[in-house]
Write an enzyme that holds these catalytic residues in place. Structure first.
Site, short mmCIF file in Angstrom:
data_model
loop_
_atom_site.label_atom_id
_atom_site.label_comp_id
_atom_site.label_asym_id
_atom_site.label_seq_id
_atom_site.Cartn_x
_atom_site.Cartn_y
_atom_site.Cartn_z
N ASP A 50 0.86 -1.19 0.00
CA ASP A 50 0.00 0.00 0.00
C ASP A 50 0.89 1.24 0.00
OD1 ASP A 50 -3.28 0.24 1.07
OD2 ASP A 50 -2.05 2.07 0.94
N ASP A 72 3.95 1.82 -4.27
CA ASP A 72 3.09 2.63 -5.14
C ASP A 72 2.83 1.77 -6.37
OD1 ASP A 72 1.94 4.31 -6.98
OD2 ASP A 72 3.41 5.92 -6.76
N TYR A 167 -13.10 6.44 -14.04
CA TYR A 167 -13.20 5.27 -13.17
C TYR A 167 -13.86 4.11 -13.92
CZ TYR A 167 -14.32 2.51 -8.98
OH TYR A 167 -14.41 1.52 -8.05
N THR A 202 -16.98 1.52 2.49
CA THR A 202 -15.55 1.72 2.80
C THR A 202 -15.26 3.22 2.80
OG1 THR A 202 -14.80 1.80 0.52
CG2 THR A 202 -14.97 -0.38 1.52
P1 NAD Z 1 -10.15 2.37 0.11
O1 NAD Z 1 -9.94 3.80 -0.26
O2 NAD Z 1 -10.74 2.03 1.42
O3 NAD Z 1 -8.75 1.59 -0.01
C1 NAD Z 1 -7.93 1.74 -1.13
C2 NAD Z 1 -6.49 1.49 -0.70
O4 NAD Z 1 -5.66 1.63 -1.88
C3 NAD Z 1 -5.97 2.51 0.34
O5 NAD Z 1 -5.35 1.83 1.42
C4 NAD Z 1 -4.96 3.33 -0.45
O6 NAD Z 1 -3.88 3.81 0.34
C5 NAD Z 1 -4.49 2.33 -1.51
N1 NAD Z 1 -3.91 2.98 -2.67
C6 NAD Z 1 -4.37 4.06 -3.35
N2 NAD Z 1 -3.50 4.41 -4.32
C7 NAD Z 1 -2.47 3.52 -4.25
C8 NAD Z 1 -1.26 3.38 -4.97
N3 NAD Z 1 -0.92 4.20 -5.97
N4 NAD Z 1 -0.43 2.36 -4.63
C9 NAD Z 1 -0.74 1.53 -3.62
N5 NAD Z 1 -1.87 1.62 -2.89
C10 NAD Z 1 -2.71 2.62 -3.21
O7 NAD Z 1 -10.99 1.74 -1.10
P2 NAD Z 1 -11.90 0.42 -1.24
O8 NAD Z 1 -13.31 0.87 -1.27
O9 NAD Z 1 -11.48 -0.63 -0.31
O10 NAD Z 1 -11.53 0.03 -2.73
C11 NAD Z 1 -10.72 -1.08 -3.06
C12 NAD Z 1 -10.95 -1.41 -4.52
O11 NAD Z 1 -12.31 -1.76 -4.72
C13 NAD Z 1 -10.66 -0.26 -5.49
O12 NAD Z 1 -10.05 -0.76 -6.65
C14 NAD Z 1 -12.05 0.26 -5.80
O13 NAD Z 1 -12.10 0.91 -7.05
C15 NAD Z 1 -12.83 -1.01 -5.80
N6 NAD Z 1 -14.28 -0.87 -5.63
C16 NAD Z 1 -14.76 -0.23 -4.53
C17 NAD Z 1 -16.14 -0.09 -4.39
C18 NAD Z 1 -16.72 0.61 -3.20
O14 NAD Z 1 -17.92 0.91 -3.23
N7 NAD Z 1 -15.97 0.90 -2.16
C19 NAD Z 1 -17.00 -0.60 -5.37
C20 NAD Z 1 -16.46 -1.25 -6.48
C21 NAD Z 1 -15.09 -1.39 -6.59
#
Ligand code: NAD
Length: 268
Positions: A50, A72, A167, A202
């Site tokens: 992360d 990253d 997105y 989240t």
């Molecule tokens: P979140 O924001 O809680 O967690 C995302 C994590 O990714 C964070 O810990 C952040 O530090 C890390 N991150 C961001 N940029 C980064 C980088 N360049 N390198 C390494 N780490 C990085 O988000 P989430 O809701 O848990 O989302 C996780 C995945 O699920 C994402 O791909 C998101 O698009 C997808 N998603 C989420 C939802 C939703 O409703 N939350 C729905 C569909 C898909």
């Protein structure tokens, strides 16, 4: 089966991921963190990759007796490093949950979204998955086994008038890439599936809706189950896709969406 006292999975839980190691990008928050906990409960060794500050990453890794590697996912050298570290630490790289993603506020209608916002989202959400798959597959080829789960979204299969154009396009790319890789590497023991979550409770979603409850309501009406998912519900799906219980599932769009993609008229 092992006894699991307390935690979110009260009662019995299988040990189906024993002796496997899993790299989870975006593992310090949301779906990634819930999955780290779930896979650890099922016996896996966890590597959290992360971009978050070191203390937050280490705190997450400590929760699962795992390792934090600051990564990253848009940086190819970082991605190479996290898989190399996993192999050196645990001896194999069995599960890659390529999950890190962003959903920034400056990504909206195509008419209002600038090229910088577009590029940033493609880099973090799509190019990152390209790097992760490119650099984990050789380990899995050598082992003759592996499960890759890439986080796409239900918006990869449906259109939204409340647009986040970069997105949605990035997640469409993740879905297509996963399908193609699943087919290409199927006979080498490597399965690749795209996890397509519906809206999940989240930080990513909470930030988006905190300022505007109407925004949340407009979306909730389309969810047959009548609520957003909890991260643990996605983690359970990832554990299934990571394990041999899903041994005949590859190249799939694995929807965990509360019925959204199947719905026309939802219950009142
Ligand atoms: P979140 O924001 O809680 O967690 C995302 C994590 O990714 C964070 O810990 C952040 O530090 C890390 N991150 C961001 N940029 C980064 C980088 N360049 N390198 C390494 N780490 C990085 O988000 P989430 O809701 O848990 O989302 C996780 C995945 O699920 C994402 O791909 C998101 O698009 C997808 N998603 C989420 C939802 C939703 O409703 N939350 C729905 C569909 C898909």
């Amino acid at each position: 089966m092992t006894e699991n006292n307390g935690g979110p999975y009260n009662g019995l839980i299988s040990n189906r991921l024993k002796n496997r190691s899993a790299v989870i990008t975006g593992g310090a928050s949301g779906i990634g963190l819930a999955t780290a906990k779930r896979l650890a409960h099922e016996g896996a060794n966890i590597v959290i990759a992360d971009i978050c500050p070191d203390d937050a990453g280490k705190a997450a890794a400590d929760l699962v007796d795992g390792v934090f590697v600051r990564t990253d996912v848009t940086n190819e050298d970082d991605v190479i490093n996290v898989f190399k570290t996993t192999k050196e630490t645990y001896g194999s790289v069995d599960i890659a949950f390529n999950n890190a993603g962003i959903s920034p506020a400056d990504d909206a209608s195509i008419l209002d979204t600038g090229i910088e916002a577009w590029r940033k989202v493609q880099e973090v959400n799509l190019t990152s998955v390209y790097y992760c798959c490119k650099h984990v597959i050789p380990y899995m080829q050598e082992q003759g086994t592996g499960s890759i789960i890439n986080t796409a979204s239900f918006v990869a299969v449906m259109g939204a008038a409340a647009s986040q154009i970069s997105y949605s396009a990035s997640k469409g790319g993740v879905l297509s890439m996963s399908r193609e890789l699943g087919v290409e590497f199927a006979r080498q023991g490597i399965r690749v599936n795209a996890l397509c979550p519906g809206p999940v409770n989240t930080p990513l979603l909470q930030e988006l809706f905190a300022k505007d409850p109407e925004r949340a309501e407009r979306r909730l009406v389309h969810v047959p189950l009548g609520r957003f998912a909890e991260p643990d519900e996605l983690a359970a799906a990832v554990a299934f896709l990571a394990s041999d219980d899903s041994s005949f599932i590859t190249a799939s769009q694995f929807l965990v969406d509360g019925g959204i993609a199947g719905a026309y008229v939802t219950p009142l």
